[in-house]
Design an enzyme around this catalytic site. Structure first.
Site, PDB file in Angstrom:
ATOM      1  N   ASP A  66       0.618  -1.420   0.306  1.00  0.00           N
ATOM      2  CA  ASP A  66      -0.769   0.234  -0.242  1.00  0.00           C
ATOM      3  C   ASP A  66       0.710   1.049  -0.078  1.00  0.00           C
ATOM      4  O   ASP A  66       2.220   1.405   0.192  1.00  0.00           O
ATOM      5  CB  ASP A  66      -0.865  -0.082   1.163  1.00  0.00           C
ATOM      6  CG  ASP A  66       0.051  -0.172   2.808  1.00  0.00           C
ATOM      7  OD1 ASP A  66       0.668   0.736   2.861  1.00  0.00           O
ATOM      8  OD2 ASP A  66      -1.250  -0.002   3.958  1.00  0.00           O
ATOM      9  N   ASP A 128      -8.987  -1.853  13.884  1.00  0.00           N
ATOM     10  CA  ASP A 128     -10.529  -1.724  13.879  1.00  0.00           C
ATOM     11  C   ASP A 128     -10.758  -3.400  12.166  1.00  0.00           C
ATOM     12  O   ASP A 128     -12.077  -3.228  12.070  1.00  0.00           O
ATOM     13  CB  ASP A 128     -11.063  -0.828  12.775  1.00  0.00           C
ATOM     14  CG  ASP A 128      -9.882   0.152  11.797  1.00  0.00           C
ATOM     15  OD1 ASP A 128      -9.045  -0.860  11.807  1.00  0.00           O
ATOM     16  OD2 ASP A 128      -9.851   0.806  11.027  1.00  0.00           O
ATOM     17  N   HIS A 130      -8.679  -3.643   9.905  1.00  0.00           N
ATOM     18  CA  HIS A 130      -8.488  -3.381   8.762  1.00  0.00           C
ATOM     19  C   HIS A 130      -7.143  -4.478   8.740  1.00  0.00           C
ATOM     20  O   HIS A 130      -6.546  -4.670  10.146  1.00  0.00           O
ATOM     21  CB  HIS A 130      -7.637  -2.422   8.796  1.00  0.00           C
ATOM     22  CG  HIS A 130      -7.257  -1.624   8.904  1.00  0.00           C
ATOM     23  ND1 HIS A 130      -6.545  -0.647  10.084  1.00  0.00           N
ATOM     24  CD2 HIS A 130      -5.963  -1.232   8.138  1.00  0.00           C
ATOM     25  CE1 HIS A 130      -5.387  -0.570  10.069  1.00  0.00           C
ATOM     26  NE2 HIS A 130      -4.789  -0.371   9.431  1.00  0.00           N
TER      27      HIS A 130
END
Length: 240
Positions: A66, A128, A130
């Site tokens: 990413d 969370d 992710h």
């Protein structure tokens, strides 16, 4: 799914390092995607000592999965951190670094296929749920490498400001990431490291709960070769 519980963060880091080195020592080209952030710092400290100055690792190509661009800077957050944590101290040649960027993300999956796929991916888990840049509310399991807009979720823009050190003028309007489908189809050996009690509840939810886009990392339950390496704190809510 294989789950390994280490007693400490240091042991978790050593186990992950051994896993990476076993792949890196294979003959022929080796393609490996690695993560930035705090969790892998111990891994890179160990890995630098093993890799620096050893030309028998020249067959290993390293990929970022990413990237958060930084306004006014030549490289984004992920690549900057990977250079600081590993590439520079390990003297990794530029020819071994394969960069996912905002300019090439649309052809990234084609590149991975042409390169032979990824032999291993090292990743972390967000509180969370992710993984990579696949966040709840902005992720579809069918996504390949894609662009995520800063307004995709109510809190994402704030997260991106934090990623660039709190300077709103440097914060981007988007980032790019490999999607769940990319991971499921391009990665032969998926490895996740998680430490700390702050992640314990999410470890249980993500890997012992339903597979749902609300918890993007839950898709890894279905990966054919997924290894989850935890320290004791991260595993504290599991009944193993």
């Amino acid at each position: 799914m294989k789950i390994i519980v280490a007693d400490t963060y240091d042991e978790m880091s050593r186990l992950a390092t051994h896993k990476l080195l076993a792949t890196m020592l294979k003959s022929g080209r080796v393609n490996m995607a690695i993560t930035a952030g705090n969790t892998p710092k111990g891994v890179y400290q160990l890995l630098v000592d093993e890799v620096a100055g050893r030309d028998y690792y020249d067959n290993v190509h390293f990929y970022n999965f990413d990237e958060v661009p930084v306004n006014g800077e030549p490289e984004g957050v992920t690549m900057t951190n990977l250079r600081r944590l590993f590439f520079t101290p390990a003297n990794v040649s530029e020819s071994q670094i394969e960069r996912l960027t905002p300019e090439n993300y649309q052809t990234w999956d084609e590149k991975l296929t042409a390169d032979g796929g990824l032999d291993l991916m090292l990743m972390g888990l967000g509180a969370d749920g992710h993984f990579l840049g696949n966040v709840p509310g902005a992720t579809k399991f069918g996504n390949q490498t894609y662009r995520v807009e800063a307004d995709a979720t109510p809190t994402l823009r704030e997260v991106l400001v934090d990623e660039v050190g709190g300077d709103e003028s440097k914060a981007p309007d988007f980032y790019v990431t490999m999607g769940p489908q990319s991971v499921m189809t391009q990665v032969r050996d998926a490895v996740m490291i998680v430490n700390g009690k702050g992640k314990a509840a999410m470890v249980k939810q993500a890997f012992f709960g339903p597979v749902t886009e609300d918890v993007p990392s839950s898709i890894l339950q279905l990966h054919p070769n997924f290894t989850l390496i935890l320290d004791a704190d991260a595993a504290s809510e599991l009944n193993l």
